[in-house]
Design a protein around this motif. Structure first.
Motif, short mmCIF file in Angstrom:
data_model
loop_
_atom_site.label_atom_id
_atom_site.label_comp_id
_atom_site.label_asym_id
_atom_site.label_seq_id
_atom_site.Cartn_x
_atom_site.Cartn_y
_atom_site.Cartn_z
N LEU A 1 0.83 -1.22 0.00
CA LEU A 1 0.00 0.00 0.00
C LEU A 1 0.86 1.26 0.00
N ALA A 2 2.08 1.17 0.50
CA ALA A 2 2.94 2.36 0.64
C ALA A 2 3.37 2.95 -0.71
N ARG A 3 3.37 2.12 -1.75
CA ARG A 3 3.98 2.56 -3.01
C ARG A 3 3.46 3.90 -3.54
N PRO A 4 2.15 4.11 -3.62
CA PRO A 4 1.71 5.40 -4.19
C PRO A 4 1.66 6.55 -3.19
N VAL A 5 2.01 6.30 -1.93
CA VAL A 5 1.81 7.32 -0.89
C VAL A 5 2.98 8.31 -0.86
N THR A 6 2.66 9.57 -0.96
CA THR A 6 3.71 10.58 -0.89
C THR A 6 3.72 11.22 0.51
N GLY B 1 -13.89 5.26 17.49
CA GLY B 1 -14.14 6.63 17.96
C GLY B 1 -13.82 7.56 16.80
N ILE B 2 -14.45 8.72 16.80
CA ILE B 2 -14.29 9.65 15.68
C ILE B 2 -12.82 10.07 15.50
N ASP B 3 -12.04 10.01 16.56
CA ASP B 3 -10.63 10.42 16.46
C ASP B 3 -9.83 9.50 15.52
N GLN B 4 -10.40 8.32 15.21
CA GLN B 4 -9.68 7.39 14.33
C GLN B 4 -10.04 7.58 12.86
N ASP B 5 -10.90 8.52 12.55
CA ASP B 5 -11.36 8.67 11.16
C ASP B 5 -10.22 8.91 10.16
N PRO B 6 -9.16 9.64 10.50
CA PRO B 6 -8.08 9.80 9.51
C PRO B 6 -7.58 8.46 8.98
N HIS B 7 -7.50 7.43 9.83
CA HIS B 7 -7.06 6.11 9.35
C HIS B 7 -8.04 5.55 8.32
N LEU B 8 -9.32 5.78 8.54
CA LEU B 8 -10.32 5.28 7.59
C LEU B 8 -10.23 6.02 6.27
N ARG B 9 -10.09 7.33 6.34
CA ARG B 9 -10.01 8.11 5.08
C ARG B 9 -8.78 7.70 4.29
N ASP C 1 -8.84 5.70 0.63
CA ASP C 1 -8.18 6.25 -0.58
C ASP C 1 -7.24 5.21 -1.19
N LEU C 2 -6.49 4.52 -0.32
CA LEU C 2 -5.57 3.49 -0.83
C LEU C 2 -6.34 2.32 -1.44
N CYS C 3 -7.43 2.01 -0.83
CA CYS C 3 -8.27 0.90 -1.31
C CYS C 3 -8.70 1.16 -2.76
N LEU D 1 -14.67 -1.20 -0.60
CA LEU D 1 -14.31 -0.04 0.23
C LEU D 1 -14.77 -0.27 1.68
N PRO D 2 -13.86 -0.20 2.65
CA PRO D 2 -14.27 -0.48 4.05
C PRO D 2 -15.30 0.53 4.55
N SER D 3 -16.19 0.04 5.37
CA SER D 3 -17.21 0.90 6.00
C SER D 3 -16.76 1.21 7.43
N SER D 4 -17.38 2.22 8.00
CA SER D 4 -17.03 2.54 9.39
C SER D 4 -18.24 3.09 10.12
N THR D 5 -18.23 2.93 11.43
CA THR D 5 -19.18 3.68 12.26
C THR D 5 -18.34 4.49 13.25
N TYR D 6 -18.90 5.61 13.66
CA TYR D 6 -18.17 6.51 14.56
C TYR D 6 -18.97 6.75 15.83
N HIS D 7 -18.31 6.51 16.95
CA HIS D 7 -18.99 6.84 18.21
C HIS D 7 -18.44 8.14 18.78
N LYS D 8 -19.29 8.77 19.56
CA LYS D 8 -18.86 10.00 20.24
C LYS D 8 -17.79 9.67 21.26
N LEU D 9 -17.05 10.66 21.65
CA LEU D 9 -16.01 10.46 22.65
C LEU D 9 -16.65 10.58 24.03
N ILE D 10 -16.31 9.63 24.91
CA ILE D 10 -16.84 9.74 26.29
C ILE D 10 -15.97 10.76 27.04
#
Ligand code: SF4
Length: 369
Positions: A164-169, A214-222, A226-228, A239-248
């Protein structure tokens, strides 16, 4: 969009996050609101019913699989940096929910991230991971139906990261995560490998996969989505799906309960520690009893209320009553804290009894080559 937005929210998977306005966050990051989905979800979880799961990406695909009894996967995990607290407990319950609703289940021990982000050596994180996995089993994760692995030992994940790293700048990484150490960028690539692991031929090939986080992990999903898209033709990835929970909220009233902030209790804390921490917790109460009786409290800002809402009050009716009693000034913080302490201590005691039974099993799983 960078990892940190300076307006209403700051989202940082490697740091501290806070959100003031979840609707605004959804529109800023292109996250779909979860509310319109709710009536279609079979036996929605407590988090879904209460709006704690507030957003998703492509959850329709998972819904279709759940309703049509088609194959799908759930993947999430834990960074083994310490004992289970109420934040990590949320993700755990979400994985178990999807497992109980037919998902092929993957549980990742993010020891590479613990090393790169928190400087925790692998032998140390292995011990923590054993405890974490025992917690998962005690909560209801089925050991026979779950693929549990450590990032550092799972070659398929590491191989995916290399591919996956190949196209990542560097510019892409900076845009998603901000300026970081190379180790954190490496860890992000490994996380992309984690998210796509369930779709490899070894696990019956491409399939819808949900990642509850948790919503703080969304950058990993985005980043992974994109790589997918880049590798879709070669691997046939869905394309992976995600759900986001609020932060406690943290016990100090800060927007997130987090190990790095120390504003939490764990499922392993002694009874007296739990009592002390909850007794001293910030609340949404007023300065005096008289003011509280007259104006009511502010449960929306109260971590004690969050503890009930997210974890310790199962009945929706009961949580509604608590909310209104607080708003009406009928419930005072001192008595409410005592009730919450009772609930927490009961849970922690029973959980401790269950987890002790699973320690050997957890050790065998985590130490497996
Ligand atoms: S009564 Fe309970 S919910 Fe209301 S502010 Fe006090 S501790 Fe929080």
């Amino acid at each position: 969009m960078t990892a940190v937005s300076a307006r209403e929210h700051s989202i940082d998977p490697f740091g501290t996050s806070s959100v003031n306005d979840y609707e605004r966050l959804c529109s800023d990051f292109g996250i779909e609101p979860f509310g319109p989905m709710l009536s279609k979800v079979p036996e929605p979880s407590l988090y879904m019913r209460r709006g704690i799961v507030f957003g998703h990406r492509d959850f329709d695909r998972i819904l279709e699989s759940m309703r049509g009894r088609k194959s799908f996967a759930v993947l999430s995990g834990i960074k083994p940096t310490g004992e289970f607290h109420l934040g990590t407990l949320m993700t755990a319950k979400e994985i178990i929910y999807f497992q109980e609703h037919g998902a092929q289940t993957f549980y990742c021990i993010a020891d590479v991230e613990a090393y790169e982000d928190n400087k925790i050596a692998f032998d140390r994180s292995m011990k923590t991971a054993t405890d974490n996995v025992a917690d998962m089993f005690a909560l209801g994760l089925d050991p026979k139906k779950t693929y549990i692995y450590r990032q550092s030992k799972e070659n398929r994940v590491k191989d995916l990261a290399i591919i996956l790293a190949r196209p990542v700048t560097l510019a892409t990484l900076k845009a998603v995560y901000g300026e970081r150490r190379i180790g954190l960028y490496l860890s992000a690539l490994i996380q992309a490998g984690d998210i796509l692991l369930p779709q490899l031929e070894d696990f019956d090939g491409p399939k819808p996969t949900v990642v509850p986080v948790g919503i703080d992990q969304d950058p990993h999903l985005r980043f992974t989505r994109d790589l997918c898209k880049v590798f879709k033709r070669k691997y046939g990835f869905v394309l992976p799906s995600s759900t986001y929970h609020k932060l406690i909220r943290g016990l100090d009233g800060s927007p997130k309960m987090a190990k790095r902030l120390g504003n939490y209790f764990t499922l392993h804390d002694k009874a007296e520690t739990v009592v002390e921490k909850v007794s001293k917790a910030f609340t949404g109460g007023r300065n005096t009893v008289e003011e509280q009786r007259e104006h009511g409290g502010v449960p929306e800002k109260c971590p004690v209320y969050d503890i009930c809402l997210f974890h310790f009050v199962e009945s929706d009716d009961a949580i509604r009553k608590t909310y209104h009693a607080c708003k009406a000034g009928e419930l005072l913080c001192g008595e409410h804290k005592e009730q919450v302490i009772d609930c927490v201590l009961k849970f922690v005691k029973e959980h401790g009894r269950r987890r002790r039974k699973f320690l050997e099993k957890a050790k065998a799983v985590v130490l497996a080559p």
